[in-house]
Motif scaffolding. Structure first.
Motif, PDB file in Angstrom:
ATOM      1  N   ALA A  67       0.832  -1.217   0.000  1.00 44.97           N
ATOM      2  CA  ALA A  67       0.000   0.000   0.000  1.00 44.97           C
ATOM      3  C   ALA A  67       0.859   1.257   0.000  1.00 44.97           C
ATOM      4  CB  ALA A  67      -0.933  -0.006   1.199  1.00 44.97           C
ATOM      5  N   MET A  68       1.914   1.269  -0.808  1.00 47.96           N
ATOM      6  CA  MET A  68       2.752   2.453  -0.975  1.00 47.96           C
ATOM      7  C   MET A  68       2.283   3.230  -2.200  1.00 47.96           C
ATOM      8  SD  MET A  68       6.588   1.053  -0.057  1.00 47.96           S
ATOM      9  CE  MET A  68       7.369   2.545  -0.676  1.00 47.96           C
ATOM     10  N   PHE A  69       2.180   4.545  -2.035  1.00 48.11           N
ATOM     11  CA  PHE A  69       1.681   5.390  -3.105  1.00 48.11           C
ATOM     12  C   PHE A  69       2.608   6.583  -3.301  1.00 48.11           C
ATOM     13  CE2 PHE A  69      -1.856   3.568  -0.696  1.00 48.11           C
ATOM     14  CZ  PHE A  69      -2.454   2.783  -1.669  1.00 48.11           C
ATOM     15  N   SER A  70       2.865   6.928  -4.558  1.00 49.99           N
ATOM     16  CA  SER A  70       3.646   8.127  -4.850  1.00 49.99           C
ATOM     17  C   SER A  70       2.827   9.358  -4.467  1.00 49.99           C
ATOM     18  CB  SER A  70       3.999   8.191  -6.338  1.00 49.99           C
ATOM     19  OG  SER A  70       4.810   7.098  -6.699  1.00 49.99           O
ATOM     20  N   GLU A  71       3.449  10.235  -3.703  1.00 53.09           N
ATOM     21  CA  GLU A  71       2.740  11.435  -3.258  1.00 53.09           C
ATOM     22  C   GLU A  71       3.757  12.517  -2.901  1.00 53.09           C
ATOM     23  OE1 GLU A  71      -0.472  13.604  -2.980  1.00 53.09           O
ATOM     24  OE2 GLU A  71      -0.755  11.436  -3.177  1.00 53.09           O
ATOM     25  N   ASP A  72       3.502  13.726  -3.383  1.00 55.69           N
ATOM     26  CA  ASP A  72       4.388  14.854  -3.120  1.00 55.69           C
ATOM     27  C   ASP A  72       3.974  15.514  -1.804  1.00 55.69           C
ATOM     28  OD1 ASP A  72       6.302  16.803  -3.352  1.00 55.69           O
ATOM     29  OD2 ASP A  72       5.114  18.074  -4.703  1.00 55.69           O
ATOM     30  N   TYR A  73       4.251  14.814  -0.718  1.00 50.42           N
ATOM     31  CA  TYR A  73       3.920  15.310   0.625  1.00 50.42           C
ATOM     32  C   TYR A  73       5.120  15.027   1.512  1.00 50.42           C
ATOM     33  CZ  TYR A  73       1.440  15.947   5.078  1.00 50.42           C
ATOM     34  OH  TYR A  73       1.052  16.380   6.315  1.00 50.42           O
ATOM     35  N   ASN A  74       5.658  16.067   2.137  1.00 51.31           N
ATOM     36  CA  ASN A  74       6.870  15.855   2.939  1.00 51.31           C
ATOM     37  C   ASN A  74       6.785  16.481   4.314  1.00 51.31           C
ATOM     38  OD1 ASN A  74       7.080  18.499   2.187  1.00 51.31           O
ATOM     39  ND2 ASN A  74       8.996  18.275   1.047  1.00 51.31           N
ATOM     40  N   ASP A  75       5.557  16.507   4.877  1.00 48.33           N
ATOM     41  CA  ASP A  75       5.373  16.922   6.262  1.00 48.33           C
ATOM     42  C   ASP A  75       5.130  15.688   7.125  1.00 48.33           C
ATOM     43  OD1 ASP A  75       5.593  19.811   6.094  1.00 48.33           O
ATOM     44  OD2 ASP A  75       3.725  19.745   4.942  1.00 48.33           O
ATOM     45  N   MET A  76       5.163  15.884   8.409  1.00 49.63           N
ATOM     46  CA  MET A  76       5.077  14.781   9.355  1.00 49.63           C
ATOM     47  C   MET A  76       3.715  14.091   9.317  1.00 49.63           C
ATOM     48  SD  MET A  76       5.831  14.993  13.480  1.00 49.63           S
ATOM     49  CE  MET A  76       7.170  16.142  13.223  1.00 49.63           C
ATOM     50  N   VAL A  77       3.730  12.769   9.296  1.00 50.45           N
ATOM     51  CA  VAL A  77       2.524  11.941   9.410  1.00 50.45           C
ATOM     52  C   VAL A  77       2.633  11.182  10.727  1.00 50.45           C
ATOM     53  CG1 VAL A  77       1.157  10.066   8.418  1.00 50.45           C
ATOM     54  CG2 VAL A  77       2.370  11.670   6.905  1.00 50.45           C
ATOM     55  N   ILE A  78       1.630  11.329  11.586  1.00 49.40           N
ATOM     56  CA  ILE A  78       1.665  10.689  12.906  1.00 49.40           C
ATOM     57  C   ILE A  78       0.472   9.755  13.064  1.00 49.40           C
ATOM     58  CG2 ILE A  78       1.618  11.031  15.414  1.00 49.40           C
ATOM     59  CD1 ILE A  78       2.793  13.793  14.989  1.00 49.40           C
ATOM     60  N   ILE A  79       0.730   8.535  13.502  1.00 52.09           N
ATOM     61  CA  ILE A  79      -0.316   7.604  13.920  1.00 52.09           C
ATOM     62  C   ILE A  79      -0.043   7.315  15.388  1.00 52.09           C
ATOM     63  CG2 ILE A  79      -1.494   5.421  13.505  1.00 52.09           C
ATOM     64  CD1 ILE A  79       0.938   6.580  10.917  1.00 52.09           C
ATOM     65  N   ALA A 102       5.655   8.117  13.775  1.00 52.86           N
ATOM     66  CA  ALA A 102       5.606   9.207  12.796  1.00 52.86           C
ATOM     67  C   ALA A 102       6.642   8.954  11.717  1.00 52.86           C
ATOM     68  CB  ALA A 102       5.857  10.551  13.473  1.00 52.86           C
ATOM     69  N   TYR A 103       6.343   9.439  10.525  1.00 55.82           N
ATOM     70  CA  TYR A 103       7.356   9.434   9.472  1.00 55.82           C
ATOM     71  C   TYR A 103       7.171  10.667   8.603  1.00 55.82           C
ATOM     72  CZ  TYR A 103       3.993   7.806   5.898  1.00 55.82           C
ATOM     73  OH  TYR A 103       2.941   7.704   5.022  1.00 55.82           O
ATOM     74  N   ILE A 104       8.235  11.065   7.941  1.00 54.54           N
ATOM     75  CA  ILE A 104       8.209  12.188   7.006  1.00 54.54           C
ATOM     76  C   ILE A 104       8.443  11.607   5.621  1.00 54.54           C
ATOM     77  CG2 ILE A 104       9.255  14.385   6.342  1.00 54.54           C
ATOM     78  CD1 ILE A 104      10.133  14.699   9.283  1.00 54.54           C
ATOM     79  N   PRO A 105       7.423  11.610   4.761  1.00 57.23           N
ATOM     80  CA  PRO A 105       7.529  10.950   3.458  1.00 57.23           C
ATOM     81  C   PRO A 105       8.645  11.526   2.587  1.00 57.23           C
ATOM     82  CG  PRO A 105       5.239  11.454   3.976  1.00 57.23           C
ATOM     83  CD  PRO A 105       6.076  12.162   4.992  1.00 57.23           C
ATOM     84  N   ASN A 106       9.142  10.670   1.736  1.00 58.24           N
ATOM     85  CA  ASN A 106      10.196  11.046   0.792  1.00 58.24           C
ATOM     86  C   ASN A 106       9.794  10.553  -0.602  1.00 58.24           C
ATOM     87  OD1 ASN A 106      12.621  11.857  -0.348  1.00 58.24           O
ATOM     88  ND2 ASN A 106      13.747  10.060   0.349  1.00 58.24           N
ATOM     89  N   GLY A 107       8.619  11.062  -1.051  1.00 54.11           N
ATOM     90  CA  GLY A 107       8.110  10.654  -2.356  1.00 54.11           C
ATOM     91  C   GLY A 107       7.050   9.578  -2.304  1.00 54.11           C
ATOM     92  N   HIS A 108       6.926   8.899  -1.148  1.00 54.21           N
ATOM     93  CA  HIS A 108       5.920   7.850  -1.004  1.00 54.21           C
ATOM     94  C   HIS A 108       5.225   7.963   0.355  1.00 54.21           C
ATOM     95  CE1 HIS A 108       8.377   5.971  -4.185  1.00 54.21           C
ATOM     96  NE2 HIS A 108       7.230   5.446  -4.567  1.00 54.21           N
ATOM     97  N   ILE A 109       3.918   7.750   0.349  1.00 53.62           N
ATOM     98  CA  ILE A 109       3.172   7.583   1.586  1.00 53.62           C
ATOM     99  C   ILE A 109       2.687   6.135   1.629  1.00 53.62           C
ATOM    100  CG2 ILE A 109       2.464   9.989   1.750  1.00 53.62           C
ATOM    101  CD1 ILE A 109      -0.304   9.106   0.659  1.00 53.62           C
ATOM    102  N   VAL A 110       2.160   5.737   2.790  1.00 54.01           N
ATOM    103  CA  VAL A 110       1.664   4.367   2.937  1.00 54.01           C
ATOM    104  C   VAL A 110       0.257   4.427   3.512  1.00 54.01           C
ATOM    105  CG1 VAL A 110       2.590   4.044   5.283  1.00 54.01           C
ATOM    106  CG2 VAL A 110       2.260   2.054   3.802  1.00 54.01           C
ATOM    107  N   GLY A 111      -0.584   3.481   3.111  1.00 55.74           N
ATOM    108  CA  GLY A 111      -1.932   3.408   3.668  1.00 55.74           C
ATOM    109  C   GLY A 111      -1.884   3.389   5.185  1.00 55.74           C
ATOM    110  N   LEU A 112      -2.678   4.233   5.827  1.00 58.88           N
ATOM    111  CA  LEU A 112      -2.560   4.443   7.273  1.00 58.88           C
ATOM    112  C   LEU A 112      -2.786   3.171   8.079  1.00 58.88           C
ATOM    113  CD1 LEU A 112      -4.320   7.913   7.662  1.00 58.88           C
ATOM    114  CD2 LEU A 112      -1.874   7.406   7.653  1.00 58.88           C
TER     115      LEU A 112
END
Length: 199
Positions: A67-79, A102-112
């Motif tokens: 469930a990895m997706f290309s996404e131009d988002y590079n701010d903090m994601v926290i679960i 938490a992770y900071i994406p580097n071109g890819h996000i992952v399904g939460l």
């Protein structure tokens, strides 16, 4: 009746073998394995230990990759507040608590939903909290290749609460940080956010 049905599948020869071992343990501690309350305990215990260690046969990296997706988002994601239940490898008694990731994406996000599943895979192995923290951290870091990843686990250990020092109110906190989270300002932002109530 709905179309969805949850079921657990067990290897029958393994289940039968474990059942006999549990029956022997119960007999050796003085239990009557023929009494009503204990009669089915060996089989239930056999299935329980298989479920609680089912992470041994699962690949957490594959869960993330699915469930990895290309996404131009590079701010903090926290679960945060991910419930976890594991077995201490020293006494095979439970420890339980919450993981904050938490992770900071580097071109890819992952399904939460995949992050909590990774926690479950590693927790469903005989563990120590320190290694559990490290395993989750390294799996996310290696698989997602993010700009940074942070993991904090807070847990209570039944081996401390029920036996040994018998300290009922103690908790253990472990943490790990990679990449951008090794910078004190990013780490502090993460720690502040997991401690706050945003509702």
């Amino acid at each position: 009746m709905g179309s969805y049905r949850f079921f657990e599948e067990y290897n029958q020869p393994v289940t039968d073998d474990l059942k006999e071992h549990y029956k022997g343990i119960l007999e050796r501690i003085g239990e009557d394995t023929s009494r009503e309350g204990i009669l089915n305990t060996p089989e239930r215990a056999s299935k329980a230990i298989q479920f609680l260690t089912s992470g041994n046969s699962q690949d957490p990296a594959e869960i993330l990759k699915s469930a990895m997706f290309s996404e131009d988002y590079n701010d903090m994601v926290i679960i945060k507040d991910i419930e976890l239940y594991s077995l201490c490898e020293h006494h095979m008694l439970p420890f339980f608590g919450k993981a904050h990731i938490a992770y900071i994406p580097n071109g890819h996000i992952v399904g939460l939903s995949k992050i909590p599943r990774v926690v479950d895979v590693f927790a469903r192995r005989l563990q120590v909290q320190e290694r559990l923290t490290h395993d989750i951290l390294e799996c996310i870091n290696t698989t997602l290749n993010p700009l940074g990843v942070a993991v904090v686990i807070e847990a209570s250990h039944m081996c401390m609460m029920m036996r040994g020092v018998q300290k009922q109110n103690s908790t253990t906190t472990t943490s790990g940080f990679r990449g951008q989270f090794e910078k004190i300002e990013t780490r502090n932002e993460f720690l502040k956010l997991i401690a706050s109530n945003l509702s």
